[in-house]
Enzyme design. Sequence first.
Site, PDB file in Angstrom:
ATOM      1  N   ASP A  11       1.011  -1.100   0.091  1.00  0.00           N
ATOM      2  CA  ASP A  11       0.010   0.174   0.013  1.00  0.00           C
ATOM      3  C   ASP A  11       0.946   1.153  -0.035  1.00  0.00           C
ATOM      4  O   ASP A  11       2.125   1.141   0.500  1.00  0.00           O
ATOM      5  CB  ASP A  11      -0.798  -0.083   1.353  1.00  0.00           C
ATOM      6  N   LEU A  12       0.432   2.527  -0.463  1.00  0.00           N
ATOM      7  CA  LEU A  12       1.093   3.551  -0.271  1.00  0.00           C
ATOM      8  C   LEU A  12       1.090   4.361   0.871  1.00  0.00           C
ATOM      9  O   LEU A  12       2.047   4.282   1.686  1.00  0.00           O
ATOM     10  CB  LEU A  12       0.824   4.395  -1.710  1.00  0.00           C
ATOM     11  N   ASP A  13      -0.176   4.965   0.946  1.00  0.00           N
ATOM     12  CA  ASP A  13      -0.416   5.873   2.046  1.00  0.00           C
ATOM     13  C   ASP A  13      -0.211   5.079   3.392  1.00  0.00           C
ATOM     14  O   ASP A  13      -1.062   4.242   3.581  1.00  0.00           O
ATOM     15  CB  ASP A  13      -1.790   6.658   1.824  1.00  0.00           C
ATOM     16  N   THR A  19       0.878  10.249   3.177  1.00  0.00           N
ATOM     17  CA  THR A  19       0.399  11.197   2.561  1.00  0.00           C
ATOM     18  C   THR A  19      -0.939  11.488   3.240  1.00  0.00           C
ATOM     19  O   THR A  19      -1.772  12.331   2.671  1.00  0.00           O
ATOM     20  CB  THR A  19      -0.063  10.655   1.201  1.00  0.00           C
ATOM     21  N   LYS A  47      -8.451   6.875   5.846  1.00  0.00           N
ATOM     22  CA  LYS A  47      -7.320   6.173   5.191  1.00  0.00           C
ATOM     23  C   LYS A  47      -7.594   4.803   4.538  1.00  0.00           C
ATOM     24  O   LYS A  47      -8.548   3.960   4.905  1.00  0.00           O
ATOM     25  CB  LYS A  47      -6.528   5.711   6.411  1.00  0.00           C
ATOM     26  N   VAL A  49      -9.170   4.901   1.775  1.00  0.00           N
ATOM     27  CA  VAL A  49     -10.776   4.841   1.394  1.00  0.00           C
ATOM     28  C   VAL A  49     -10.634   5.636  -0.197  1.00  0.00           C
ATOM     29  O   VAL A  49      -9.905   6.715  -0.186  1.00  0.00           O
ATOM     30  CB  VAL A  49     -11.520   5.475   2.267  1.00  0.00           C
ATOM     31  N   SER A  50     -11.312   5.295  -1.142  1.00  0.00           N
ATOM     32  CA  SER A  50     -11.272   6.153  -2.272  1.00  0.00           C
ATOM     33  C   SER A  50     -11.616   7.662  -2.305  1.00  0.00           C
ATOM     34  O   SER A  50     -12.232   8.114  -1.387  1.00  0.00           O
ATOM     35  CB  SER A  50     -11.925   5.299  -3.360  1.00  0.00           C
ATOM     36  N   ARG A  51     -11.403   8.402  -3.340  1.00  0.00           N
ATOM     37  CA  ARG A  51     -11.434   9.768  -3.248  1.00  0.00           C
ATOM     38  C   ARG A  51     -13.124   9.999  -3.181  1.00  0.00           C
ATOM     39  O   ARG A  51     -13.253  10.804  -2.111  1.00  0.00           O
ATOM     40  CB  ARG A  51     -11.016  10.419  -4.391  1.00  0.00           C
ATOM     41  N   LYS A  79     -10.880  19.224  -3.974  1.00  0.00           N
ATOM     42  CA  LYS A  79      -9.882  18.669  -3.099  1.00  0.00           C
ATOM     43  C   LYS A  79      -8.863  18.136  -3.585  1.00  0.00           C
ATOM     44  O   LYS A  79      -7.693  18.223  -3.212  1.00  0.00           O
ATOM     45  CB  LYS A  79     -10.721  17.512  -2.366  1.00  0.00           C
ATOM     46  N   SER A 117      -2.128   0.390  -4.428  1.00  0.00           N
ATOM     47  CA  SER A 117      -2.402   1.810  -4.008  1.00  0.00           C
ATOM     48  C   SER A 117      -3.808   2.279  -4.323  1.00  0.00           C
ATOM     49  O   SER A 117      -3.983   2.158  -5.731  1.00  0.00           O
ATOM     50  CB  SER A 117      -1.827   2.990  -3.978  1.00  0.00           C
ATOM     51  N   ALA A 118      -4.825   2.766  -3.550  1.00  0.00           N
ATOM     52  CA  ALA A 118      -6.165   3.445  -4.040  1.00  0.00           C
ATOM     53  C   ALA A 118      -6.001   4.611  -4.746  1.00  0.00           C
ATOM     54  O   ALA A 118      -6.824   5.064  -5.439  1.00  0.00           O
ATOM     55  CB  ALA A 118      -7.188   3.433  -2.818  1.00  0.00           C
ATOM     56  N   LYS A 148     -10.889  -0.548  -2.258  1.00  0.00           N
ATOM     57  CA  LYS A 148     -10.831  -1.720  -1.130  1.00  0.00           C
ATOM     58  C   LYS A 148     -11.720  -1.488  -0.243  1.00  0.00           C
ATOM     59  O   LYS A 148     -12.627  -0.386  -0.133  1.00  0.00           O
ATOM     60  CB  LYS A 148      -9.295  -1.528  -0.245  1.00  0.00           C
ATOM     61  N   GLU A 172      -0.210  -3.380   4.757  1.00  0.00           N
ATOM     62  CA  GLU A 172      -1.447  -2.260   4.657  1.00  0.00           C
ATOM     63  C   GLU A 172      -1.160  -1.652   6.034  1.00  0.00           C
ATOM     64  O   GLU A 172      -1.054  -2.388   7.011  1.00  0.00           O
ATOM     65  CB  GLU A 172      -2.462  -3.095   4.453  1.00  0.00           C
ATOM     66  N   ASP A 173      -1.913  -0.404   5.924  1.00  0.00           N
ATOM     67  CA  ASP A 173      -1.988   0.154   7.015  1.00  0.00           C
ATOM     68  C   ASP A 173      -3.559   0.484   7.576  1.00  0.00           C
ATOM     69  O   ASP A 173      -3.897   0.841   8.514  1.00  0.00           O
ATOM     70  CB  ASP A 173      -1.413   1.343   7.152  1.00  0.00           C
TER      71      ASP A 173
END
Length: 217
Positions: A11-13, A19, A47, A49-51, A79, A117-118, A148, A172-173
């Site tokens: 995962d990224l963030d 981020t 965290k 969750v998609s935009r 945003k 990543s999402a 996700k 994943e976080d």
Amino acid sequence: MEQKTKGAIFDLDGVVVDTAKYHYLAWDRLAGEMGFRLDSSVNERLKGVSRMDSLEIVLQAGGIGGISQEEKLRLAQRKNGYYQEMIKEISPSELLPGTVEFIKKLKERNYKTALGSASKSGGLILKRLGIISLFDVVVDGNQVSRAKPDPEVFFTAADRMGIPYEDCVVIEDAGAGVRAAHAGGMKCIGVGDRDVLAEADLVVENTAELSQIELIF
Ligand code: B16
Ligand code: MG
């Protein structure tokens, strides 16, 4: 005997870089323009969750309803404009400690590596952080349509690596990410709060602890 090739999907963030703070500041700026502020409990819920799903959480936090789909798209776009401005200068100094070392250790042990990543800015951020070459495969929000806890992002990463799902481990976080990994038949290492990540196969408190992990997956 040569070890079987396995896959590790990051995962990224929250795993590679924090981020989340920029997502939160950008959403809070938007909320401020709508007449309310966000608090830290909302930050946790955003965290992984998609935009568009994040926008729903923000609107709910402000008690705002009755907004058309077109207006929602405009708000999410606004945003994202604030977010893009904030990550323009993101640099390797913001890499979370330990993750790059862990990726390198995995590569030495014959793992293929992927981003899962999402975020639609996932690939771009890896380039800015100077670490895109550490990933055999990059899958971000531009390549998937289901967020996700749907496992689509991890399936896509595993397919592109050419690794069977049961031979992949996800790092994943977010709770939604852990559930996505398991829904895809993959193992999951959770990074962060043990309560949020209780379902993960293994939990470490922070990324610095990743490199201590014995590779049992
Ligand atoms: P974007 P991850 C997620 O990243 C963030 O945690 C989440 O807060 C954000 O809404 C989502 O990416 C989408 O990001 O608006 O840039 O497409 O944890 O899946 O790497
Ligand atoms: Mg995350």
